[in-house]
Design a protein around this motif. Sequence first.
Motif, PDB file in Angstrom:
ATOM      1  N   GLU A 173     -26.866  88.021 -20.008  1.00 43.04           N
ATOM      2  CA  GLU A 173     -26.035  89.174 -20.304  1.00 43.04           C
ATOM      3  C   GLU A 173     -24.576  88.751 -20.311  1.00 43.04           C
ATOM      4  N   GLY A 174     -23.897  88.985 -21.414  1.00 40.88           N
ATOM      5  CA  GLY A 174     -22.497  88.583 -21.511  1.00 40.88           C
ATOM      6  C   GLY A 174     -21.821  89.176 -22.731  1.00 40.88           C
ATOM      7  N   HIS A 175     -22.649  89.572 -23.723  1.00 38.95           N
ATOM      8  CA  HIS A 175     -22.091  90.184 -24.935  1.00 38.95           C
ATOM      9  C   HIS A 175     -21.920  91.689 -24.723  1.00 38.95           C
ATOM     10  N   GLY A 197     -22.436  87.354 -31.187  1.00 40.51           N
ATOM     11  CA  GLY A 197     -22.675  88.794 -31.210  1.00 40.51           C
ATOM     12  C   GLY A 197     -21.730  89.559 -32.094  1.00 40.51           C
ATOM     13  N   GLY A 198     -21.993  90.865 -32.185  1.00 41.39           N
ATOM     14  CA  GLY A 198     -21.149  91.771 -32.957  1.00 41.39           C
ATOM     15  C   GLY A 198     -19.790  91.973 -32.319  1.00 41.39           C
ATOM     16  N   ASP A 199     -19.594  91.441 -31.097  1.00 44.52           N
ATOM     17  CA  ASP A 199     -18.278  91.503 -30.449  1.00 44.52           C
ATOM     18  C   ASP A 199     -17.391  90.339 -30.887  1.00 44.52           C
ATOM     19  N   ASN A 200     -17.857  89.570 -31.914  1.00 44.93           N
ATOM     20  CA  ASN A 200     -17.123  88.431 -32.497  1.00 44.93           C
ATOM     21  C   ASN A 200     -16.950  87.281 -31.506  1.00 44.93           C
ATOM     22  N   VAL A 201     -17.830  87.210 -30.511  1.00 49.34           N
ATOM     23  CA  VAL A 201     -17.756  86.178 -29.470  1.00 49.34           C
ATOM     24  C   VAL A 201     -18.950  85.237 -29.599  1.00 49.34           C
ATOM     25  N   ILE A 202     -18.700  83.935 -29.419  1.00 49.69           N
ATOM     26  CA  ILE A 202     -19.780  82.951 -29.311  1.00 49.69           C
ATOM     27  C   ILE A 202     -19.864  82.524 -27.845  1.00 49.69           C
ATOM     28  N   ILE A 203     -21.059  82.631 -27.261  1.00 47.20           N
ATOM     29  CA  ILE A 203     -21.259  82.193 -25.871  1.00 47.20           C
ATOM     30  C   ILE A 203     -22.264  81.040 -25.876  1.00 47.20           C
ATOM     31  N   ILE A 236     -14.567  74.958 -38.778  1.00 47.48           N
ATOM     32  CA  ILE A 236     -15.211  73.886 -38.019  1.00 47.48           C
ATOM     33  C   ILE A 236     -14.604  73.933 -36.622  1.00 47.48           C
ATOM     34  N   ILE A 237     -15.459  74.101 -35.607  1.00 49.30           N
ATOM     35  CA  ILE A 237     -14.976  74.340 -34.236  1.00 49.30           C
ATOM     36  C   ILE A 237     -15.479  73.225 -33.318  1.00 49.30           C
ATOM     37  N   ASP A 238     -14.591  72.737 -32.449  1.00 46.47           N
ATOM     38  CA  ASP A 238     -14.992  71.876 -31.335  1.00 46.47           C
ATOM     39  C   ASP A 238     -15.165  72.787 -30.129  1.00 46.47           C
ATOM     40  N   PRO A 239     -16.405  73.107 -29.744  1.00 44.96           N
ATOM     41  CA  PRO A 239     -16.603  74.148 -28.713  1.00 44.96           C
ATOM     42  C   PRO A 239     -16.080  73.740 -27.338  1.00 44.96           C
ATOM     43  N   ARG A 240     -16.163  72.430 -27.007  1.00 44.49           N
ATOM     44  CA  ARG A 240     -15.735  72.019 -25.662  1.00 44.49           C
ATOM     45  C   ARG A 240     -14.213  72.038 -25.524  1.00 44.49           C
ATOM     46  N   LYS A 241     -13.510  71.781 -26.628  1.00 41.78           N
ATOM     47  CA  LYS A 241     -12.044  71.893 -26.591  1.00 41.78           C
ATOM     48  C   LYS A 241     -11.595  73.328 -26.841  1.00 41.78           C
ATOM     49  N   GLY A 242     -12.515  74.141 -27.363  1.00 44.64           N
ATOM     50  CA  GLY A 242     -12.175  75.540 -27.633  1.00 44.64           C
ATOM     51  C   GLY A 242     -11.149  75.688 -28.734  1.00 44.64           C
ATOM     52  N   GLN A 243     -11.267  74.848 -29.780  1.00 39.16           N
ATOM     53  CA  GLN A 243     -10.279  74.927 -30.854  1.00 39.16           C
ATOM     54  C   GLN A 243     -10.920  74.740 -32.228  1.00 39.16           C
ATOM     55  N   VAL A 244     -10.294  75.345 -33.230  1.00 40.82           N
ATOM     56  CA  VAL A 244     -10.704  75.182 -34.626  1.00 40.82           C
ATOM     57  C   VAL A 244     -10.091  73.884 -35.139  1.00 40.82           C
ATOM     58  N   VAL A 245     -10.932  72.935 -35.557  1.00 41.37           N
ATOM     59  CA  VAL A 245     -10.399  71.638 -36.009  1.00 41.37           C
ATOM     60  C   VAL A 245     -10.166  71.611 -37.515  1.00 41.37           C
ATOM     61  N   ALA A 246     -10.800  72.514 -38.258  1.00 42.00           N
ATOM     62  CA  ALA A 246     -10.553  72.613 -39.706  1.00 42.00           C
ATOM     63  C   ALA A 246     -11.026  73.984 -40.166  1.00 42.00           C
ATOM     64  N   LEU A 287     -19.595  77.985 -21.915  1.00 42.19           N
ATOM     65  CA  LEU A 287     -18.366  78.169 -22.706  1.00 42.19           C
ATOM     66  C   LEU A 287     -18.399  79.538 -23.376  1.00 42.19           C
ATOM     67  N   SER A 288     -17.245  80.145 -23.514  1.00 39.29           N
ATOM     68  CA  SER A 288     -17.140  81.405 -24.256  1.00 39.29           C
ATOM     69  C   SER A 288     -15.996  81.272 -25.256  1.00 39.29           C
ATOM     70  N   LEU A 289     -16.329  81.403 -26.539  1.00 37.69           N
ATOM     71  CA  LEU A 289     -15.334  81.265 -27.612  1.00 37.69           C
ATOM     72  C   LEU A 289     -15.039  82.674 -28.143  1.00 37.69           C
ATOM     73  N   ASP A 290     -13.983  83.282 -27.601  1.00 39.17           N
ATOM     74  CA  ASP A 290     -13.779  84.705 -27.910  1.00 39.17           C
ATOM     75  C   ASP A 290     -12.506  85.029 -28.670  1.00 39.17           C
ATOM     76  N   ASP A 291     -11.697  84.010 -29.034  1.00 37.56           N
ATOM     77  CA  ASP A 291     -10.458  84.316 -29.762  1.00 37.56           C
ATOM     78  C   ASP A 291     -10.413  83.679 -31.142  1.00 37.56           C
ATOM     79  N   MET A 292     -11.555  83.285 -31.662  1.00 37.83           N
ATOM     80  CA  MET A 292     -11.538  82.491 -32.900  1.00 37.83           C
ATOM     81  C   MET A 292     -11.932  83.277 -34.132  1.00 37.83           C
ATOM     82  N   HIS A 293     -12.683  84.363 -33.952  1.00 35.79           N
ATOM     83  CA  HIS A 293     -13.187  85.120 -35.096  1.00 35.79           C
ATOM     84  C   HIS A 293     -12.681  86.559 -35.010  1.00 35.79           C
TER      85      HIS A 293
END
Length: 471
Positions: free
Chosen positions: A128-130, A151-157, A201-211, A168-174
């Motif tokens: 549970e997290g979305h 999820g529909g909350d635009n977050v990748i967990i 293209i995302i590096d999930p461990r750095k939490g950044q969009v690389v391209a 990891l939670s990627l919540d500011d990219m989409h």
Amino acid sequence: MSRRVVRQSKFRHVFGQAAKADQTYEDIRVSKVTWDSSFCAVNPKFLAIIVEAGGGGTFIVLPLAKTGRVDKNYPLVTGHTAPVLDIDWCPHNDNVIASASDDTTVMVWQIPDYTPVRNITEPIITLEGHSKRVGILSWHPTARNVLLSAGGDNVIIIWNVGTGEVLLSLDDMHPDVIHSVCWNSNGSLLATTCKDKTLRIIDPRKGQVVAERFAAHEGMRPMRAVFTRQGHIFTTGFTRMSQRELGLWDPNNFEEPVALQEMDTSNGVLLPFYDPDSSIIYLCGKGDSSIRYFEITDEPPFVHYLNTFSSKEPQRGMGFMPKRGLDVSKCEIARFYKLHERKCEPIIMTVPRKSDLFQDDLYPDTPGPEAALEAEEWLSGQDAEPVLISLRDGYVPPKHRELRVTKRNILDARPPSGPRRSQSASDAPLSQHSLETLLEEVKALRERVQAQEQRITALENMLCELVDGTD
């Protein structure tokens, strides 16, 4: 006048054929949810299909060998309180499947090798997290117990299933709804598509969009993206005039596509299924009655059309068998499980060969069921390519393995970290969870035997009464 030279390829004559009627799975009420997922997941042991259910989310899991008409009382996997939107088998344990639902949760299930006598209602763990519906699931290709959900909350967990924790939670990219997420071959990068028309293209461990590339396809309809073996990105989408389009991109130079081709004017989203061993991409459109396939090479035009498998009925969804589940003796290079309204039909892709010998060129070593990394190792920054196996003698599934959620991350019985002592099979202790599984199977068999004995006794009494009556 110059003479046209035909391109050489061993896959020019890939031949698709639907399975015979007795090899299909019938009387399955496939889900009618309007969601662009495949509704079907398959591995060398089981076939899982999202089905219609009143008052909750349900899917059915069938052993591959259980073809024919499915009993209407066949046990289901039920636990979600809203429709199931996506399911995905764990690549490192053929008895573990994850399901994502409109109820905002992800559940992970252990499927027994024997047929359960009643519905499976208790997941191993609920994640549970979305805050909104969860529509996309994808297991990490090389790290044990690492599961991605979007999820529909635009977050990748990204979860550690062995401990139930968020890695990891990627919540500011989409900024908008995520349409697709795909790992690369070693799980170090993600390719995502979004309703804002941007391919990232995302590096999930750095939490950044690389391209990133805006409007890889200019239409507003959903895009899909998958990594290829060479590290390129293959995409499907729509033009501004709503024509379906496919593209091939180099992440190091997103300005211009490597290849871009228009297809047709149908409005069904094209689901891409990529086979890295042969570099063939199969495109299955929802509502289409065909599967198109292309070979990706280093020579222009880079994406080469091979052929189209056509049938009469449209597909509601599609499952794609991993390479280790194919029949190498028949030169089978791909197998799909096509969902109709009330049945599931296998479609077999073969490369015709006269020889009965193992075809090395068709079957290079392929990813096996062994994980290359533990979740903690991957999170700490390590990368590893998949552990490969040979298909020369066919693939034999490993024995049933239990998934236990504990403070320590385990999917099967593995020695603790630290100095490792080699242990032969003969002196390996029988783990507690294996013993419990065996006891459950024995109990279930005893119940069946008792029921059969009662039935025999009842029939014998009826016979005696009939004999007495005739006297």
